[in-house]
Design a protein around this motif. Structure first.
Motif, mmCIF file in Angstrom:
data_model
loop_
_atom_site.group_PDB
_atom_site.id
_atom_site.type_symbol
_atom_site.label_atom_id
_atom_site.label_comp_id
_atom_site.label_asym_id
_atom_site.label_seq_id
_atom_site.Cartn_x
_atom_site.Cartn_y
_atom_site.Cartn_z
ATOM 1 N N THR A 92 0.713 -1.415 -0.271
ATOM 2 C CA THR A 92 0.211 -0.519 -0.363
ATOM 3 C C THR A 92 1.035 1.711 -0.034
ATOM 4 O O THR A 92 0.326 1.967 -0.564
ATOM 5 C CB THR A 92 -1.091 0.059 1.343
ATOM 6 N N THR A 93 1.658 1.420 1.144
ATOM 7 C CA THR A 93 2.684 1.848 0.640
ATOM 8 C C THR A 93 3.585 2.945 -0.383
ATOM 9 O O THR A 93 3.193 4.203 -1.078
ATOM 10 C CB THR A 93 3.841 2.213 1.890
ATOM 11 N N LYS A 94 3.513 1.738 -0.994
ATOM 12 C CA LYS A 94 4.516 1.314 -2.489
ATOM 13 C C LYS A 94 3.695 2.288 -3.491
ATOM 14 O O LYS A 94 4.202 2.550 -4.294
ATOM 15 C CB LYS A 94 5.072 -0.012 -3.246
ATOM 16 N N ARG A 95 2.879 1.788 -3.656
ATOM 17 C CA ARG A 95 1.820 2.340 -3.904
ATOM 18 C C ARG A 95 1.365 3.859 -4.187
ATOM 19 O O ARG A 95 0.812 4.613 -5.161
ATOM 20 C CB ARG A 95 0.501 1.729 -4.249
ATOM 21 N N ARG A 96 1.364 4.314 -2.856
ATOM 22 C CA ARG A 96 1.080 5.672 -2.439
ATOM 23 C C ARG A 96 2.221 6.361 -3.538
ATOM 24 O O ARG A 96 2.210 7.591 -3.725
ATOM 25 C CB ARG A 96 1.089 5.776 -1.203
ATOM 26 N N CYS A 97 3.597 6.365 -3.250
ATOM 27 C CA CYS A 97 4.744 7.102 -3.039
ATOM 28 C C CYS A 97 4.239 6.708 -4.574
ATOM 29 O O CYS A 97 5.113 7.875 -5.579
ATOM 30 C CB CYS A 97 6.053 6.221 -2.840
ATOM 31 N N GLY A 98 4.416 5.411 -5.388
ATOM 32 C CA GLY A 98 4.237 5.685 -7.336
ATOM 33 C C GLY A 98 3.151 6.517 -7.646
ATOM 34 O O GLY A 98 3.438 6.807 -8.631
ATOM 35 N N ALA A 99 2.082 7.033 -7.053
ATOM 36 C CA ALA A 99 0.893 7.520 -7.064
ATOM 37 C C ALA A 99 1.320 9.273 -7.259
ATOM 38 O O ALA A 99 1.842 9.295 -7.979
ATOM 39 C CB ALA A 99 -0.203 7.280 -6.533
ATOM 40 N N ILE A 100 2.150 9.486 -5.804
ATOM 41 C CA ILE A 100 2.711 11.182 -5.907
ATOM 42 C C ILE A 100 3.961 11.305 -6.597
ATOM 43 O O ILE A 100 3.661 11.865 -7.432
ATOM 44 C CB ILE A 100 3.469 10.775 -4.015
ATOM 45 N N GLY A 101 4.762 9.950 -7.761
ATOM 46 C CA GLY A 101 5.529 10.235 -7.870
ATOM 47 C C GLY A 101 4.654 10.317 -9.972
ATOM 48 O O GLY A 101 4.847 11.039 -10.736
ATOM 49 N N GLY A 102 3.767 9.711 -10.070
ATOM 50 C CA GLY A 102 2.497 9.604 -10.706
ATOM 51 C C GLY A 102 2.194 10.912 -11.392
ATOM 52 O O GLY A 102 2.041 11.538 -12.601
ATOM 53 N N ILE A 103 1.867 11.701 -10.513
ATOM 54 C CA ILE A 103 0.791 13.114 -10.058
ATOM 55 C C ILE A 103 2.194 13.610 -10.621
ATOM 56 O O ILE A 103 1.874 15.229 -11.280
ATOM 57 C CB ILE A 103 0.263 12.865 -9.231
ATOM 58 N N VAL A 104 3.158 14.125 -10.171
ATOM 59 C CA VAL A 104 3.905 15.223 -10.659
ATOM 60 C C VAL A 104 3.799 15.003 -12.108
ATOM 61 O O VAL A 104 4.016 15.561 -12.828
ATOM 62 C CB VAL A 104 5.406 14.913 -9.317
ATOM 63 N N PHE A 105 4.859 13.841 -12.286
ATOM 64 C CA PHE A 105 5.225 13.261 -13.993
ATOM 65 C C PHE A 105 3.897 13.456 -14.710
ATOM 66 O O PHE A 105 4.004 13.768 -15.672
ATOM 67 C CB PHE A 105 6.133 11.911 -14.669
ATOM 68 N N GLY A 106 2.697 13.353 -13.826
ATOM 69 C CA GLY A 106 1.388 14.098 -15.358
ATOM 70 C C GLY A 106 1.070 15.105 -15.574
ATOM 71 O O GLY A 106 1.077 15.711 -16.488
ATOM 72 N N ILE A 107 1.593 15.944 -14.414
ATOM 73 C CA ILE A 107 0.772 17.220 -14.205
ATOM 74 C C ILE A 107 2.417 17.950 -15.699
ATOM 75 O O ILE A 107 2.032 18.597 -16.141
ATOM 76 C CB ILE A 107 1.368 18.220 -12.834
ATOM 77 N N PHE A 108 3.574 17.490 -15.518
ATOM 78 C CA PHE A 108 4.235 18.001 -16.412
ATOM 79 C C PHE A 108 4.209 17.699 -17.777
ATOM 80 O O PHE A 108 4.320 18.183 -18.162
ATOM 81 C CB PHE A 108 6.263 17.380 -15.586
ATOM 82 N N GLY A 109 3.562 16.448 -17.646
ATOM 83 C CA GLY A 109 3.508 16.082 -18.981
ATOM 84 C C GLY A 109 1.967 16.631 -19.503
ATOM 85 O O GLY A 109 2.456 17.014 -20.882
ATOM 86 N N LEU A 110 0.772 16.777 -18.862
ATOM 87 C CA LEU A 110 0.178 18.155 -19.349
ATOM 88 C C LEU A 110 0.528 19.387 -19.578
ATOM 89 O O LEU A 110 -0.289 19.881 -20.967
ATOM 90 C CB LEU A 110 -1.223 18.388 -17.973
ATOM 91 N N LEU A 111 1.372 19.833 -18.808
ATOM 92 C CA LEU A 111 1.501 21.344 -19.206
ATOM 93 C C LEU A 111 2.457 21.293 -20.946
ATOM 94 O O LEU A 111 2.305 21.439 -21.508
ATOM 95 C CB LEU A 111 2.962 21.490 -18.305
ATOM 96 N N TRP A 112 3.054 19.907 -20.921
ATOM 97 C CA TRP A 112 4.108 19.819 -22.052
ATOM 98 C C TRP A 112 3.031 19.709 -23.557
ATOM 99 O O TRP A 112 3.596 20.247 -24.147
ATOM 100 C CB TRP A 112 4.857 17.975 -22.243
ATOM 101 N N VAL A 113 2.227 18.739 -23.162
ATOM 102 C CA VAL A 113 0.783 19.072 -24.478
ATOM 103 C C VAL A 113 0.773 20.265 -24.533
ATOM 104 O O VAL A 113 0.524 20.506 -25.792
ATOM 105 C CB VAL A 113 0.393 17.493 -23.506
ATOM 106 N N LEU A 114 0.446 21.003 -23.537
ATOM 107 C CA LEU A 114 -0.318 21.464 -23.749
ATOM 108 C C LEU A 114 0.515 23.020 -24.227
ATOM 109 O O LEU A 114 0.048 23.974 -25.228
ATOM 110 C CB LEU A 114 -0.805 23.100 -22.366
ATOM 111 N N ALA A 115 1.866 23.118 -24.115
ATOM 112 C CA ALA A 115 2.166 24.053 -24.730
ATOM 113 C C ALA A 115 3.129 23.360 -26.043
ATOM 114 O O ALA A 115 3.348 24.605 -27.066
ATOM 115 C CB ALA A 115 4.159 24.190 -23.396
ATOM 116 N N VAL A 116 2.923 22.709 -26.557
ATOM 117 C CA VAL A 116 3.456 21.774 -27.766
ATOM 118 C C VAL A 116 3.424 22.451 -28.895
ATOM 119 O O VAL A 116 3.612 23.229 -29.789
ATOM 120 C CB VAL A 116 3.082 20.089 -28.077
ATOM 121 N N PRO A 117 1.732 22.913 -28.817
ATOM 122 C CA PRO A 117 1.145 24.294 -30.222
ATOM 123 C C PRO A 117 2.180 25.268 -30.502
ATOM 124 O O PRO A 117 2.844 25.382 -31.841
ATOM 125 C CB PRO A 117 -0.319 24.363 -30.109
#
Length: 325
Positions: A168-193
């Motif tokens: 459970t703890t490992k899943r939560r830690c992985g989720a935090i990392g996924g959220i951070v990278f997901g936000i950067f990924g969304l900003l990257w997609v929005l900036a590409v045009p």
């Protein structure tokens, strides 16, 4: 601190559970655990002391290898006995995963591209019956040999794998990392045009995006947002093990829609200057090949996540069902 005797029993139960179906695993392990711990208490009561690790290992060794103990609780088969039946089922699953499933995926890909007719599926059934028939015959022959040979009975319980701790703890830690990278990924997609060099680098001065990307851009943004949403749910409810594979089925289907749109054209970038004609041709060729291969990967991902979703949903329903005393 966990007693060595208790730790060894837990490792033994974990090894037995590997060979048991999830539908009855909990009840069977509870029964075996109660019996083993009762034996342990009786022996310690007679000796007036706690058993050593070696003595507990001898007790478990007399009980039998985990795979053979698990086989005693499975349905009795006439052709293959209970001792070898769990291994037989595992080998069948491996054969299906490593041979039959890839064959089926290749056949589906060829069917989509009109390289073969639907009637060729008959070859698959021939392969399935041949593979499973040979495996069954081999195990039936092995079963005729006594499984109580010294080689099979000579094993050391102390070499069993350590007990796995709930992640459970490992899943939560992985989720935090996924959220951070997901936000950067969304900003990257929005900036590409506005900043196309983020995706094609210096080639952005030579080529530009073709109109086809405008029709799928919104879907790409939805995928980026969905990735963040998935990690947020995992962070808040890590015990919902059925959610990630089930949610991925929806994102895979959306990805398949994007790929399908892109497959209807071979023009993905346009030259932005006369010097970019050759670059545009090379990029279009590379993307055409990549997008042609993607459907096979999507079919595999869809099958894997569908199976995982089914397994986790069934497991969660079984845990939610009250057990009568």
């Amino acid at each position: 601190m966990t007693r060595p005797s208790t730790d060894l029993i837990d490792r033994y139960l974990q090894a037995i559970g590997f060979w048991l179906p999830s539908s009855s695993k909990r009840d069977i392990l509870a029964e075996i655990s109660e019996d083993l711990r009762s034996q342990l208490e009786d022996r310690e009561s007679k000796l007036g002391r706690a058993l050593t690790e070696s003595e507990v290992a001898d007790m478990l060794k007399q009980r039998g290898r985990p795979v053979f103990v698990a086989g005693q609780f499975l349905p009795q088969r006439g052709l293959i006995g209970p001792a070898l039946f769990p291994i037989y089922v595992l080998v069948l699953k491996i054969a299906a995963l490593c041979y039959v499933v890839p064959w089926l995926v290749v056949w589906l890909g060829m069917l989509l591209f009109h390289r073969v007719g639907p009637g060729s599926i008959g070859t698959l059934w021939t392969v399935v019956f041949t593979q499973f028939g040979i495996i069954t015959l081999v195990f039936a022959m092995i079963d005729r040999v006594s499984v109580q040979s010294p080689y099979l009975s000579d094993w050391d319980p102390r070499k069993l794998p350590k007990v796995k701790i709930e992640a459970t703890t490992k899943r939560r830690c992985g989720a935090i990392g996924g959220i951070v990278f997901g936000i950067f990924g969304l900003l990257w997609v929005l900036a590409v045009p506005q900043f196309p060099f983020l995706i094609i680098g210096p080639a952005a001065f030579l080529v530009k995006a073709a109109p086809v990307w405008q029709s799928v851009y919104w879907a790409i943004i939805v995928l980026a947002i969905a990735s963040i949403f998935e990690q947020v749910v995992i962070l808040l409810r890590p015990q919902l093990t059925w959610f990630p594979p089930t949610f991925k089925l929806a994102t895979i289907l959306l990805t398949a829609w994007i790929v399908n749109v892109l497959r209807h054209t071979q023009i993905y970038v346009l030259p932005a200057s006369p010097q970019g004609v050759d670059v545009a041709s090379a990029v279009n060729l590379a993307l055409t090949i990549a997008i042609a291969v993607l459907p096979v990967g999507l079919v595999i991902a869809l099958a894997i996540n569908a199976w995982q979703a089914f397994r986790e949903i069934r497991k969660s329903m079984q845990h939610a069902t009250p057990h009568l005393a």
